[in-house]
Design an enzyme around this catalytic site. Structure first.
Site, PDB file in Angstrom:
ATOM      1  N   GLU A   1      -5.580  16.926  26.705  1.00  0.00           N
ATOM      2  CA  GLU A   1      -6.096  15.568  26.889  1.00  0.00           C
ATOM      3  C   GLU A   1      -6.764  15.034  25.627  1.00  0.00           C
ATOM      4  O   GLU A   1      -6.614  13.857  25.296  1.00  0.00           O
ATOM      5  CB  GLU A   1      -7.078  15.530  28.069  1.00  0.00           C
ATOM      6  CG  GLU A   1      -6.471  15.905  29.412  1.00  0.00           C
ATOM      7  CD  GLU A   1      -5.274  15.046  29.768  1.00  0.00           C
ATOM      8  OE1 GLU A   1      -5.207  13.875  29.326  1.00  0.00           O
ATOM      9  OE2 GLU A   1      -4.379  15.535  30.490  1.00  0.00           O
TER      10      GLU A   1
ATOM     11  N   GLY B   1       3.071  -6.861  47.328  1.00  0.00           N
ATOM     12  CA  GLY B   1       1.619  -6.837  47.243  1.00  0.00           C
ATOM     13  C   GLY B   1       0.985  -7.922  46.413  1.00  0.00           C
ATOM     14  O   GLY B   1      -0.221  -7.883  46.161  1.00  0.00           O
TER      15      GLY B   1
END
Length: 612
Positions: free
Chosen positions: A434, A213
């Site tokens: 988180e 890529g």
């Protein structure tokens, strides 16, 4: 570039022609050559035609009477009845007696008509079809092809010529060093005399290496577009055939075509399919075909004259697997790395692809490039496209910076799972998890600033995530910075322990990353006191996942495992200590995230610094 395609008539044309020929044979030729049709009539009709003197010729057989009308065009047949005066009446009516009214075909003629002629017709049709198939597969007009059966020995390379929409160097961003190296090829193809004057020779082959890529194929097409020369493109796997020797034949044909169209460029994508290292021997001959193909490629590359004007470009993700005879000087003289783009390269790539869509004035490409650290050119193109698709879904005429940020999250963590329902308890655990990551990161030096915290589940399986974005391009990390990263990774699990006193399965990905980073510090980066600057691990498939293998004794491997466990545990204890000291902020930010579900880095820092 515009692909050159041969104008071939479809095989359906020959099928139609075959059907027409058969219809012609059955409905016209056969009736014409065969016996005339005989009409069956009753004896009364025969007697009436006798009385009316309408009979031309007549033949009386034991079981039937065959006769014609006066014109002789129609033939009739009726049965025999006891009639002693029949002969006299026929004479009186003017009929003529004949031994054989309808001529019978001989057995040989019948055999020729019904067997030989159809067989010849089918052979002719088959020959026409085989000839057309040979042309379609690249063979010549011979019945069985020129280069192997069905033209299998012909190259399947796609040929491109210059077109108005060809790819140029300006369409390829983020690989300035590679473009600079390849620009010499363009100059040589435009003005070879300048190089010949000083005695310089262009490399016969240039090998493009790098992760998937990154634009290796696009760079090759850009060279052809800038040079305005024919461009042959073929994949390494297309040389491999089930018939032995076909791969080598295709190589010969490819280079024959290239010499005829010189100056030109031959591009072989994924050359490792045929260029892998040859083994000392194969017990079952399984690699004979591939090795013959490689040998022919080596021969063709060595056979080039200096002024042929044929440049060979090849691309691979596995340069370490190529045969040394292929990569030596004189064949692939130059290796051009096409690596993942840096910050400036990512920004330029985003701008190139953003030219194809409508973007709002608020888009900060530098910020988006920093958020997409480690992305390849193909992934960046996908990010821009996803932003445009999101803008359409939202009913806007252009893509905004929010669309770009969301598209990055889509590429990294997947789409939002809008139908996913978390219980209040799970949602609370994810919020603390988180915030634990973000708080540990913010309370340490040398960590990237928090960009965003969310507890919205994603299709990748993540129930939430914390995004950190460096302010600039980061190439080197100190031991202290890596330790801080490990502590940040353990911060989610540590927050669960501090708040709830138990742990969940939500830290599985964090544990995997922390373990991998700790092992790299010990085995590859020389950051362990007990081992020092000793490489205990080697990297294979650098551009395809970076697989590693330990190069040490079992005893040393056991010591490495012990040190990895100790290192991660030490940083885990550090994260627990930081969160216990700041438990009030942990609760405050986690409750805010629980209500909002997604907060920005600025909101996080405002609460942490007490600005609200």
């Amino acid at each position: 570039m515009q692909e050159v395609k041969n104008d071939k008539k479809p095989l359906i044309t020959f099928w139609i022609a075959a059907v027409l020929i058969l219809l012609l044979f059955n409905f016209i030729l056969v009736p014409f050559m065969n016996n005339r049709e005989i009409k069956q009539v009753d004896y009364g009709t025969f007697m009436k035609m006798t009385q009316d003197k309408e009979i031309g010729k007549v033949q009386i057989q034991d079981d039937k009477i065959v006769f014609t009308d006066k014109s002789g065009k129609n033939v009739y047949e009726t049965g025999v009845m006891p009639d002693e005066n029949l002969t006299d009446r026929l004479y009186s009516s003017g009929a003529k007696f004949s031994k054989e009214i309808v001529e019978q075909m001989s057995p040989m003629a019948s055999f020729m008509l019904y067997w030989i002629v159809p067989l010849l017709i089918f052979i002719f049709i088959g020959w026409l079809m085989r000839r057309q198939m040979n042309k379609a597969l690249g063979g010549d007009s011979m019945m069985f092809g020129g280069e192997g059966m069905g033209g299998l020995g012909r190259s399947k390379a796609k040929v491109y010529v210059e077109s108005s929409d060809g790819i140029m160097f300006s369409d390829v961003a983020g690989e300035e060093e590679a473009k600079q190296s390849l620009s010499e090829i363009v100059t040589y193809l435009h003005d070879p005399a300048k190089y010949e004057e000083i005695g310089a020779k262009m490399p016969k082959g240039i090998l493009l290496v790098g992760p998937p890529g990154t634009g290796k194929t696009m760079l090759a097409k850009a060279v052809a577009g800038e040079s305005k020369v024919p461009f042959f493109s073929i994949s390494g796997s297309e040389f491999v055939e089930m018939f032995v020797g076909m791969g080598a034949s295709k190589v010969r044909d490819l280079f024959k075509q290239a010499k005829e169209k010189a100056p030109c460029i031959v591009f072989i994508d994924e050359i490792d399919a045929i260029g892998q290292k040859r083994s000392a021997g194969s017990a079952y001959g399984g690699n004979d075909e591939r090795e013959q193909t490689l040998n022919q490629l080596l021969t063709e590359m060595d056979g080039f004259e200096d002024n042929t004007g044929v440049i060979i470009l090849a691309a691979t993700n596995r340069p370490e697997s190529l045969d040394p005879a292929l990569t030596r000087p004189g064949r692939f003289d130059r290796r051009v790395p096409v690596e993942l783009p840096d910050l400036k390269g990512r920004e330029n790539i985003l701008k190139v692809h953003a030219r194809k869509i409508r973007t709002g004035p608020d888009v900060d490409f530098n910020k988006i490039a920093r958020m997409a650290a480690g992305a390849s050119g193909a992934e960046l193109a996908n990010i821009v496209n996803e932003a445009a698709l999101r803008a359409v879904r939202e009913g806007r005429k252009y893509a905004t910076e929010a669309d770009m940020e969301e598209s990055i999250e889509t590429v990294i963590a997947g789409y939002q799972k809008k139908n996913a329902i978390l219980s209040d308890e799970e949602k609370k655990v994810v919020s603390y998890h988180e915030v634990g990551h973000a708080l540990v990161a913010a309370l340490q030096d040398g960590t990237a600033p928090v960009q965003k915290i969310t507890i919205i589940p994603r299709t990748s399986g993540a129930l939430g995530y914390t995004m950190q974005v460096d302010k600039g391009q980061k190439n080197l990390y100190t031991k202290e910075e890596l330790l801080s990263q490990i502590a940040t990774l353990t911060g989610g699990r540590a927050a669960e322990e501090v708040k709830f006193g138990h742990v969940t399965t939500g830290a599985s990905n964090d544990i995997e990353k922390a373990t991998k980073l700790a092992r790299q510090m010990i085995t590859r980066y020389g950051m362990a006191d007990d081992f020092g600057m000793v490489a205990l691990e080697t990297v294979t498939n650098q551009y395809l996942g970076g697989d590693t293998s330990l190069a040490c004794s079992p005893e040393t491997q056991a010591k490495i495992d012990e040190q990895v466990v100790a290192l991660v545990e030490k940083q885990h204890q550090k994260a627990l200590s930081l969160l216990r000291e700041n438990s009030g902020k942990l609760d405050e930010i986690a409750e805010y995230l629980y209500e909002k579900e997604t907060i920005t880095g600025d909101e996080f820092m405002s609460i942490l610094n007490g600005d609200e």
